[in-house]
Design an enzyme around this catalytic site. Structure first.
Site: not given
Ligand code: AR6
Length: 356
Positions: A10, A23, A33, A116
């Site tokens: 992204i 978060n 994030d 999420s």
């Molecule tokens: N580009 C696109 N998608 C991504 C990328 C990227 N660079 N990196 C991860 N994903 P998550 P959440 C996808 O864990 O579940 C953090 O620590 C990943 O595969 O990033 O909302 C925050 O600070 C998944 O499908 O977010 C919060 O504490 C999606 O993005 C917590 O994680 C979301 O995964 C939020 O958890």
């Protein structure tokens, strides 16, 4: 306006705004994030500090700093707790609030991760369903290009049986065509020079299939056989003749009228920019792109024969040598007209999606 699922990081999206799955502290973390903060640089954290956190389901906007986007919209998804802690409503609010903020700030394009669905444990298929529902509802009356960005194809999990049905149909039709293709090539070579195939001939490696071989898989829909395809040679030959001479744009306009469908509703159903309908209405000679024509055939709920006639008017034919065409053919035959759902399947299959 259109919606597309793309496979990318992204932080590389060249859009007006990307959405961060943050978060409550907004002070950074792992997953998407972490990637966004790393790519944006320390100034992003500085601006985030001043925001005083964010409630679950809410959204806040910052600048994009070193990212290729203008803004980052930070939203906080719910942590999955089994589904009875208001998770779907909170997740829907994330998409709704982030999109509203993008609109207030004049964004034409915005990219979301699957909020999420990572560290917060929301089941992927259900997270996707909420995302698609909210994005498509928003697009009913908004002119914006919305991307859902998945890191990998596995990140997208589909509900329902459409994926299995389409892949089974592609396997049947596509493989059979390939097989026949091969057998015919072998036979023609044998007939031509008596050489059995399998023994490489000089210059034969990597040779493209002859153009006629490809054309063989296409059914040609000239205006002369449109009548047969539409089954309209019956009662009123003059009407059938008029329809056979109808242009692509004229047939779309007629079908919109017959279905009682507004341009806006059809645009959303077909995943097309609403402004395209101005061209269709004002230019009888309008020539669509292939993906546009396929999307319109589905959105207008055409029968397979009607769809073939419509495509023929734009110079296209459904081909069993193209997997997207086979998928669309299956959907037309079985009455699946949900272009967003079909695009989910096409994404998983690494095929070009419909509409735009
Ligand atoms: N580009 C696109 N998608 C991504 C990328 C990227 N660079 N990196 C991860 N994903 P998550 P959440 C996808 O864990 O579940 C953090 O620590 C990943 O595969 O990033 O909302 C925050 O600070 C998944 O499908 O977010 C919060 O504490 C999606 O993005 C917590 O994680 C979301 O995964 C939020 O958890």
């Amino acid at each position: 306006m259109p919606f597309e699922i793309v496979k990318n990081d992204i932080t590389r999206m060249r859009v007006d705004a990307i959405v961060n799955a943050a978060n409550n502290s907004l002070l950074g973390g792992g997953g998407v994030d972490g990637a966004i903060h790393r790519a944006a640089g320390p100034e992003l954290l500085e601006e985030c500090r001043a925001l005083g956190g964010c409630e679950t389901g809410e959204a806040k906007l910052t600048r994009g700093y070193r990212l290729p986007c203008k803004y980052v919209i930070h939203t906080v998804g719910p942590i999955w707790q089994g589904g009875n802690a208001d998770e779907p409503a909170l997740l829907a609010a994330c998409y709704r609030n982030a999109l509203a903020l993008a609109r207030q700030n004049g964004c034409d394009s915005v990219a979301f991760p699957l909020i999420s669905a990572g560290a917060y444990g929301y089941p992927k298929a259900q997270a996707l369903q909420v995302a698609v529902e909210e994005i498509t509802r928003f697009l009913e009356d908004a002119d914006m290009m919305v991307y859902l960005v998945a890191f990998t194809r596995d990140a997208i999990e589909l509900t329902g049986s459409l994926y299995g049905e389409i892949t089974a149909y592609i396997d049947d039709v596509y493989v059979q065509e390939r097989h026949d293709f091969d057998r015919e090539a072998r036979r023609s070579q044998y007939l031509r020079d008596g050489t059995p195939r399998g023994v490489p001939q000089p210059g034969s490696l990597f040779r493209r299939p002859h153009r006629e071989d490809n054309a063989r898989n296409e059914t040609v829909f000239s205006e002369a056989n449109v009548e047969r395809l539409t089954g309209m040679q019956g009662d009123d030959p003059s009407e059938a003749q008029a329809r056979a001479g109808e242009s692509f744009a004229e047939m779309v306009t007629r079908k919109l009228g017959e279905r009682g469908m507004t341009d806006e509703a059809c645009a959303r159903r077909a995943n097309l920019d609403r402004r395209l309908f101005g061209k269709i209405r004002n230019n009888a000679g309008y020539r669509p792109a292939r993906q546009t024509a396929l999307a319109l055939a589905l959105a207008l709920e055409l029968s397979l024969d009607e769809a073939k006639a419509l495509l023929g008017k734009a110079g296209f034919a459904l081909s069993h040598a193209r997997k997207t065409d086979i998928a669309v053919e299956y959907c037309l035959m079985t009455g699946h007209t949900d272009v967003d759902a079909i695009n989910g399947v096409l994404f998983k299959l690494d095929l070009q999606q419909l509409g735009y």
